[in-house]
Design a protein around this motif. Structure first.
Motif, PDB file in Angstrom:
ATOM      1  N   SER A  88       0.826  -1.218   0.000  1.00 55.62           N
ATOM      2  CA  SER A  88       0.000   0.000   0.000  1.00 55.62           C
ATOM      3  C   SER A  88       0.856   1.263   0.000  1.00 55.62           C
ATOM      4  CB  SER A  88      -0.923   0.011   1.229  1.00 55.62           C
ATOM      5  OG  SER A  88      -0.156  -0.036   2.425  1.00 55.62           O
ATOM      6  N   ASN A  89       2.163   1.116   0.301  1.00 61.91           N
ATOM      7  CA  ASN A  89       3.067   2.268   0.347  1.00 61.91           C
ATOM      8  C   ASN A  89       3.911   2.438  -0.914  1.00 61.91           C
ATOM      9  OD1 ASN A  89       2.390   3.016   3.058  1.00 61.91           O
ATOM     10  ND2 ASN A  89       3.613   1.303   3.783  1.00 61.91           N
ATOM     11  N   THR A  90       3.815   1.501  -1.827  1.00 59.79           N
ATOM     12  CA  THR A  90       4.624   1.582  -3.046  1.00 59.79           C
ATOM     13  C   THR A  90       4.262   2.821  -3.857  1.00 59.79           C
ATOM     14  OG1 THR A  90       4.742  -0.829  -3.186  1.00 59.79           O
ATOM     15  CG2 THR A  90       5.297   0.404  -5.164  1.00 59.79           C
ATOM     16  N   ILE A  91       5.273   3.515  -4.344  1.00 61.29           N
ATOM     17  CA  ILE A  91       5.052   4.670  -5.212  1.00 61.29           C
ATOM     18  C   ILE A  91       4.575   4.186  -6.579  1.00 61.29           C
ATOM     19  CG2 ILE A  91       6.178   6.566  -6.448  1.00 61.29           C
ATOM     20  CD1 ILE A  91       8.074   6.812  -4.095  1.00 61.29           C
ATOM     21  N   THR A  92       3.413   4.642  -6.997  1.00 62.41           N
ATOM     22  CA  THR A  92       2.888   4.281  -8.313  1.00 62.41           C
ATOM     23  C   THR A  92       2.751   5.507  -9.223  1.00 62.41           C
ATOM     24  OG1 THR A  92       0.621   4.462  -7.445  1.00 62.41           O
ATOM     25  CG2 THR A  92       1.643   2.274  -7.439  1.00 62.41           C
ATOM     26  N   ASP A  93       3.097   6.663  -8.699  1.00 64.32           N
ATOM     27  CA  ASP A  93       3.032   7.924  -9.447  1.00 64.32           C
ATOM     28  C   ASP A  93       4.432   8.254  -9.964  1.00 64.32           C
ATOM     29  OD1 ASP A  93       3.003  10.588 -10.285  1.00 64.32           O
ATOM     30  OD2 ASP A  93       1.544  11.188  -8.753  1.00 64.32           O
ATOM     31  N   MET A  94       4.600   8.251 -11.271  1.00 60.94           N
ATOM     32  CA  MET A  94       5.913   8.503 -11.866  1.00 60.94           C
ATOM     33  C   MET A  94       6.460   9.871 -11.477  1.00 60.94           C
ATOM     34  SD  MET A  94       8.448   7.413 -13.711  1.00 60.94           S
ATOM     35  CE  MET A  94       7.861   5.983 -14.631  1.00 60.94           C
ATOM     36  N   GLU A  95       5.602  10.866 -11.378  1.00 55.24           N
ATOM     37  CA  GLU A  95       6.067  12.203 -11.017  1.00 55.24           C
ATOM     38  C   GLU A  95       6.595  12.237  -9.585  1.00 55.24           C
ATOM     39  OE1 GLU A  95       6.449  14.630 -13.223  1.00 55.24           O
ATOM     40  OE2 GLU A  95       5.749  13.078 -14.626  1.00 55.24           O
ATOM     41  N   LEU A  96       5.960  11.492  -8.700  1.00 56.80           N
ATOM     42  CA  LEU A  96       6.440  11.421  -7.319  1.00 56.80           C
ATOM     43  C   LEU A  96       7.786  10.694  -7.263  1.00 56.80           C
ATOM     44  CD1 LEU A  96       6.077  11.903  -4.316  1.00 56.80           C
ATOM     45  CD2 LEU A  96       4.660   9.836  -4.209  1.00 56.80           C
ATOM     46  N   LEU A  97       7.930   9.653  -8.065  1.00 52.74           N
ATOM     47  CA  LEU A  97       9.213   8.943  -8.118  1.00 52.74           C
ATOM     48  C   LEU A  97      10.305   9.877  -8.612  1.00 52.74           C
ATOM     49  CD1 LEU A  97      10.919   6.365  -7.919  1.00 52.74           C
ATOM     50  CD2 LEU A  97      10.202   5.810 -10.261  1.00 52.74           C
ATOM     51  N   LYS A  98      10.021  10.641  -9.638  1.00 52.51           N
ATOM     52  CA  LYS A  98      11.010  11.589 -10.163  1.00 52.51           C
ATOM     53  C   LYS A  98      11.434  12.586  -9.084  1.00 52.51           C
ATOM     54  CE  LYS A  98       9.277  11.430 -14.938  1.00 52.51           C
ATOM     55  NZ  LYS A  98       8.521  12.179 -15.990  1.00 52.51           N
ATOM     56  N   LYS A  99      10.455  13.047  -8.303  1.00 54.31           N
ATOM     57  CA  LYS A  99      10.768  13.982  -7.213  1.00 54.31           C
ATOM     58  C   LYS A  99      11.683  13.321  -6.182  1.00 54.31           C
ATOM     59  CE  LYS A  99       8.682  16.976  -3.711  1.00 54.31           C
ATOM     60  NZ  LYS A  99       9.596  16.510  -2.654  1.00 54.31           N
ATOM     61  N   GLN A 100      11.376  12.079  -5.833  1.00 49.97           N
ATOM     62  CA  GLN A 100      12.208  11.371  -4.865  1.00 49.97           C
ATOM     63  C   GLN A 100      13.637  11.192  -5.392  1.00 49.97           C
ATOM     64  OE1 GLN A 100      10.939   7.740  -3.111  1.00 49.97           O
ATOM     65  NE2 GLN A 100       9.310   8.696  -1.926  1.00 49.97           N
ATOM     66  N   LEU A 101      13.763  10.893  -6.670  1.00 45.61           N
ATOM     67  CA  LEU A 101      15.096  10.684  -7.246  1.00 45.61           C
ATOM     68  C   LEU A 101      15.886  11.993  -7.288  1.00 45.61           C
ATOM     69  CD1 LEU A 101      14.336   8.118 -10.105  1.00 45.61           C
ATOM     70  CD2 LEU A 101      15.056   7.701  -7.744  1.00 45.61           C
ATOM     71  N   LYS A 102      15.204  13.106  -7.452  1.00 50.89           N
ATOM     72  CA  LYS A 102      15.884  14.406  -7.356  1.00 50.89           C
ATOM     73  C   LYS A 102      16.423  14.615  -5.947  1.00 50.89           C
ATOM     74  CE  LYS A 102      13.349  16.848 -11.010  1.00 50.89           C
ATOM     75  NZ  LYS A 102      12.384  17.947 -11.318  1.00 50.89           N
ATOM     76  N   ASP A 103      15.639  14.182  -4.956  1.00 49.39           N
ATOM     77  CA  ASP A 103      16.094  14.278  -3.564  1.00 49.39           C
ATOM     78  C   ASP A 103      17.314  13.394  -3.328  1.00 49.39           C
ATOM     79  OD1 ASP A 103      14.046  16.034  -3.006  1.00 49.39           O
ATOM     80  OD2 ASP A 103      12.703  14.496  -2.181  1.00 49.39           O
ATOM     81  N   VAL A 104      17.328  12.210  -3.958  1.00 45.49           N
ATOM     82  CA  VAL A 104      18.479  11.310  -3.837  1.00 45.49           C
ATOM     83  C   VAL A 104      19.732  11.989  -4.391  1.00 45.49           C
ATOM     84  CG1 VAL A 104      19.486   9.094  -4.534  1.00 45.49           C
ATOM     85  CG2 VAL A 104      17.052   9.233  -3.949  1.00 45.49           C
ATOM     86  N   LYS A 105      19.590  12.636  -5.539  1.00 44.28           N
ATOM     87  CA  LYS A 105      20.729  13.341  -6.145  1.00 44.28           C
ATOM     88  C   LYS A 105      21.215  14.464  -5.234  1.00 44.28           C
ATOM     89  CE  LYS A 105      19.358  12.472 -10.943  1.00 44.28           C
ATOM     90  NZ  LYS A 105      18.879  13.073 -12.217  1.00 44.28           N
ATOM     91  N   ALA A 106      20.267  15.133  -4.582  1.00 48.88           N
ATOM     92  CA  ALA A 106      20.621  16.287  -3.751  1.00 48.88           C
ATOM     93  C   ALA A 106      21.246  15.865  -2.427  1.00 48.88           C
ATOM     94  CB  ALA A 106      19.377  17.138  -3.488  1.00 48.88           C
ATOM     95  N   THR A 107      20.745  14.780  -1.830  1.00 51.06           N
ATOM     96  CA  THR A 107      21.197  14.388  -0.489  1.00 51.06           C
ATOM     97  C   THR A 107      22.227  13.267  -0.504  1.00 51.06           C
ATOM     98  OG1 THR A 107      19.460  12.721  -0.205  1.00 51.06           O
ATOM     99  CG2 THR A 107      18.931  14.995   0.416  1.00 51.06           C
ATOM    100  N   GLY A 108      22.205  12.448  -1.567  1.00 53.86           N
ATOM    101  CA  GLY A 108      23.105  11.292  -1.632  1.00 53.86           C
ATOM    102  C   GLY A 108      22.526  10.047  -1.000  1.00 53.86           C
TER     103      GLY A 108
END
Length: 251
Positions: A164-184
């Protein structure tokens, strides 16, 4: 020059190993572009020698135990992976949790090395298994290397939920991956398993992300202090493993 009969065997094994749920005969024929009359005897031989298994309830071919033995032999005997495993042993001991190293295969995380934590309650995972990369912290750490267009091409059918917690919204995934790039750091909160938490970092070689390193633990043990400690430990062992890769050029 490519030896076609050998290439067909390799294509079948690669296709099945990259797809956790397996393939039916028709699906595998389409996936490998091998004609039915040609692929059928190859599959029979691979079944006979246990490189593949056939689930009678679904009629799907999955990877067999003999393929696992060969892969395990590589992992256990390769000196470079031994060095990486030693670093992961230290990481696991420091955090007292399970740690994993994985690579990306066609949008799936393939778990290459795992070191179990010592806690009596711990997350169960298996080397050689795959999960959709967007459902795991380790996978998201690797996916952060992709452009938005490349990311969409990895998942043309969209993002399917495992929990029930899996990300299924591609735009939300993209946002999370931007955070990964920013924070490491990449974070997972019950996305591949309802009660699973995980923190991961990308592993780089020649300035490119080639793998991911994660610490995974049951969600009930999560605290802010624990997160901070794991992040510090991950950065330390990320650096050590990247030095090993530079010296041995493995992945």
């Amino acid at each position: 020059m490519v030896h076609n009969p050998t290439y067909r065997v390799i294509s079948i094994l690669q296709a099945v190993s990259n797809h956790q749920d397996g393939f039916t005969l028709s699906e595998l024929t389409k996936e490998t572009d091998i004609p039915l009359g040609t692929i059928s005897p190859i599959l029979k031989t691979l079944l006979d020698y246990r490189f593949l298994e056939l689930d009678s309830s679904t009629n799907k071919y999955t990877i067999g135990i003999q393929s696992y033995y060969i892969g395990s032999s590589f992992v256990s005997k390769n000196s470079t992976l031994d060095l990486i495993r030693q670093e992961m042993n230290s990481l696991s001991n420091d955090c007292n949790e399970t740690c994993q190293l994985g690579i990306l295969k066609k949008g799936q995380v393939f778990y290459l090395i795992k070191v179990e934590g010592q806690e009596p309650i711990r997350i169960v995972s298996e080397v050689g298994k795959t999960l959709p990369a967007y459902t795991t912290a380790l996978g998201k750490a690797i996916l952060s290397r992709y452009t938005e267009t490349e990311l969409e091409s990895l998942y043309p059918a969209g993002l399917k939920a495992l929990t029930s917690n899996t990300i299924t919204d591609m735009e939300l995934l993209k946002k999370q991956l931007k955070d990964v790039k920013a924070t490491g750091f990449a974070i997972e909160n019950g996305e591949s398993g309802e009660d699973t938490s995980c923190i991961a970092v990308p592993i780089c070689q020649n300035h490119e992300i080639v793998a991911g390193l994660s610490v995974v633990y049951p969600s009930f043990r999560e605290t802010k202090e624990k997160q901070d400690f794991i992040k510090t430990a991950l950065l330390k062992y990320k650096s050590n493993i990247e030095k090993i890769l530079v010296e041995h050029n493995l992945i």
